[in-house]
Scaffold this motif. Structure first.
Motif: not given
Ligand SMILES: *Cc1c(COP(=O)(O)O)cnc(C)c1O
Length: 393
Positions: A329-335, A340-352
């Motif tokens: 809810k607080i943590i954003r899905i991004s890359n 300053a905003r906490t970001i969660a990334t799923h590397p296998a399907t995005t950056t990598h």
């Protein structure tokens, strides 16, 4: 430069130039060019531009120069060149110094675009590149040979947070007369001592912690005056990868709070990693500041901090990882990272995503892996958000 100031003072004041109006905040010189008092002055400036003499914004600009001086002071290098993005910095640092027939050794665990420059661009122009496991010093020793011009690595790799021994790898590079070029983004300029450890050239994407608020792309190459002005500058100014004055102004303002932000974010990252470390819903937690991290002792020696990023593997693979991400809810899905905003990334399907499956497996980019860039929110709120989302899976 005012090198006898401590870093917190340099972050606020270093490089500042004031116009005849004495403005407090740094001015944005939003101008492409500069007028000369006479034809003779124009001729003289094209022959040799002094420290405060500018010709064209692609070559340099007073606002950009303020940023370059400030980051060079923080990094402990003689000079710096500001670029349009982190990738313009990585590309500029390498391509400006290399020619066909040269040899480069690089760690394999790299940000996807860095890998593209080494694997695709350099190779296309006849540069030979050898990839090694960056954490294995024997592989560096075996790969660096007479004729090696540069070694390249991310001091903390993305996304699995392997920490590379800057001092030892730089020493190995120097035995062959090669330059050690370090992409130091994850370490941040605050926890970096890359130059003290022996690195020759330090590269940042300023898009990350230096801006720190996810607003602008930028990059910078830090090194000696001869390297920056005789090797990097001619390449960058003629190929068009310079930073814009407006971006430099954003980065100057980012620098003012950089120390406070990085320390607060690293404090929260350590707290979150400590809480997650024993969590049965995760199969591993990777944070260089945890004693369980394979390079924990090296991290403390090299950075004095575990940094602002962590990664963890969610039991249940991609499906569980997606359910977790979608429940935050607080943590954003991004890359991005370093925001300053906490970001969660799923590397296998995005950056990598681009990497073949076997390479993902070799780099530890598993289907359940989530990378967390810890921001400035209250750490208790972040922990509650993570806990709630982990319950959903
Ligand atoms: C983001 C990043 C880059 C590229 O920077 P941009 O500003 O996006 O061009 C390069 N290296 C690392 C380690 C990064 O995280």
């Amino acid at each position: 430069m005012t090198r006898d100031w401590n870093r917190r003072t340099q972050l606020v004041h270093e490089g500042s130039r004031r116009s005849q109006y004495g403005e407090m905040a740094e001015a944005i010189f939003l101008t492409q060019g500069f007028a000369y008092d006479s034809a003779e002055q124009a001729e003289a400036r094209f022959q040799h531009a002094g420290a405060d003499e500018f010709i064209y914004a692609r070559y340099g600009n007073p606002t950009t120069r303020m940023f370059e001086e400030r980051i060079a002071a923080i990094e402990g290098t003689e000079d710096a060149f500001a670029t349009a993005s982190g990738m313009a910095a990585v590309n500029g640092a390498l391509v400006s110094m290399l020619r066909a027939g040269d040899h480069v050794v690089s760690s394999r665990a790299l940000f996807g675009s860095c890998l593209y420059i080494l694997e695709e661009v350099l190779v296309r122009f006849g540069v030979r590149v050898t990839f090694v496991d960056g954490t294995d010093l024997d592989q560096w020793r075996a790969a660096v040979v007479p004729g090696t011009k540069a070694v390249f690595f991310e001091s903390i790799s993305n996304p699995t947070l392997e920490v590379i021994d800057i001092k030892s790898v730089s020493e190995i590079a120097h035995t062959a007369g090669a330059l050690a070029v370090v992409d130091n983004v994850f370490a941040t300029p605050i926890f970096s001592r890359a130059v003290d450890q022996g690195a020759d050239v330090v590269v940042y994407s300023t898009t990350k912690h230096i801006d720190g608020q996810g607003r602008a792309l930028g990059g910078v190459i830090c090194g000696t005056v001869p390297f920056i002005r005789k090797v990097v500058e001619p390449y960058m100014k003629h190929t068009g990868g310079s930073m814009s004055p407006f971006t430099a102004w954003i980065m100057l303002n980012g620098m003012v709070t950089l120390d406070l932000r990085c320390r607060a974010m690293a404090g929260s990252a350590e707290k979150i990693a400590g809480v997650l470390a024993g969590d049965s819903r995760l199969s591993r937690v990777i944070f260089p500041g945890l004693p369980s991290h394979p390079q924990h002792a090296l991290t403390l020696r090299q950075m004095g901090s575990g940094g602002t990023l962590l990664a963890f593997d969610i039991k249940g693979g991609k499906e569980a990882a997606f359910r977790f991400l979608n429940a935050l809810k607080i943590i954003r899905i991004s890359n991005n990272l370093g925001d300053a905003r906490t970001i969660a990334t799923h590397p296998a399907t995005t950056t990598h995503q681009r990497l073949p499956e076997d390479q993902k497996a070799r780099l530890g980019i598993t289907p359940g892996l989530v990378r967390l860039s810890v921001g400035l929110e209250d750490s208790d709120d972040l922990i509650a958000d993570l806990d709630r989302a982990l319950d959903v899976i």
